[in-house]
Scaffold this motif. Sequence first.
Motif, short mmCIF file in Angstrom:
data_model
loop_
_atom_site.label_atom_id
_atom_site.label_comp_id
_atom_site.label_asym_id
_atom_site.label_seq_id
_atom_site.Cartn_x
_atom_site.Cartn_y
_atom_site.Cartn_z
N CYS A 152 -51.95 -13.14 -36.81
CA CYS A 152 -52.92 -14.09 -37.69
C CYS A 152 -54.01 -12.91 -38.35
N GLN A 157 -53.36 -16.48 -43.27
CA GLN A 157 -54.19 -17.01 -43.61
C GLN A 157 -54.43 -17.66 -45.12
N ILE A 160 -50.92 -20.14 -45.91
CA ILE A 160 -51.51 -21.37 -45.11
C ILE A 160 -52.26 -21.97 -45.85
N HIS A 167 -50.23 -29.94 -43.60
CA HIS A 167 -51.23 -29.57 -42.83
C HIS A 167 -50.42 -29.45 -41.98
N ALA A 170 -48.35 -26.39 -40.91
CA ALA A 170 -49.82 -25.53 -40.85
C ALA A 170 -50.48 -25.51 -39.32
N ALA A 171 -50.95 -26.59 -38.99
CA ALA A 171 -51.07 -27.29 -37.64
C ALA A 171 -50.52 -26.14 -36.71
N LEU A 189 -55.42 -22.64 -37.65
CA LEU A 189 -56.30 -23.43 -37.86
C LEU A 189 -57.48 -23.83 -37.27
#
Length: 260
Positions: A152, A157, A160, A167, A170-171, A189
């Motif tokens: 990450c 970031q 995404i 969504h 991404a979760a 997230l």
Amino acid sequence: MTLLDLWLSRSIPMCLLLQSLVLMALCFPSASMCPKGCMCQRDPHLHGLNVTCSQSRLKEIPPSLPVDTILLRLDHNQIGAVPDQAFHGLRLLRELNLSYNAVETLGEGAFSGIEGTLQVLDLSHNRITSVHKDAFARLKARIIVDDNPWHCDCALQQAIGGMAHNHEAAARVLCRSSELRDQEGRPFLAVDADLCNLAKRTTDYAMLVTMFGWFAMVISYVVYYVRQNQEDARRHLEYLKSLPSKPKKPDEADDISTVV
């Protein structure tokens, strides 16, 4: 039987045979169209090919995929990279399955040329740690990214952030490693910090430390140089003081005696 009747009696069967061959070529893909290790089957409803290359021990994406491919299964192989424009000619592609491979990173043009038609992209169960910030920017497909060792950082970031319509996908991004130690193992997230600004602050701090180091080196050299010159000057002065006084000349001594 006239010559015309004879010619017609022989040409009509030949025409029918040729027509049948043409229809077969249109309805069924030839062996040369289907990549080695894959099976190609024409979809009668979508007017395209379903190309299945699952479990074929592929180490790279086949270079000669049929241009009318609508479904491409490359899952359960050993594919380690997705080159830029690897699917550029597949303008009818709707579903792409790359799950259970060894892909580690995705570049900006990995899915160039299929942004407008692709509906499902399965990248689950790979080794993806990083992606280009624009890797998913123009895709409208549903993206599946489960079970990848994501790192990450700022690029992820931004990538995404371009998946606003994904969504759910991404979760499911979990940080295997992160620029922030306390985010490791957590959903991406849940990262509240702006990792791009964090990277910038880290760079600024590194530049500040470097500049301070150079400044300290210059000051240290100046102090050393001054002290060294002071020490040399002190030694030179002591040397001059240690020299014997200059003896008087004999003529000067006689003149002094005469005066007395």
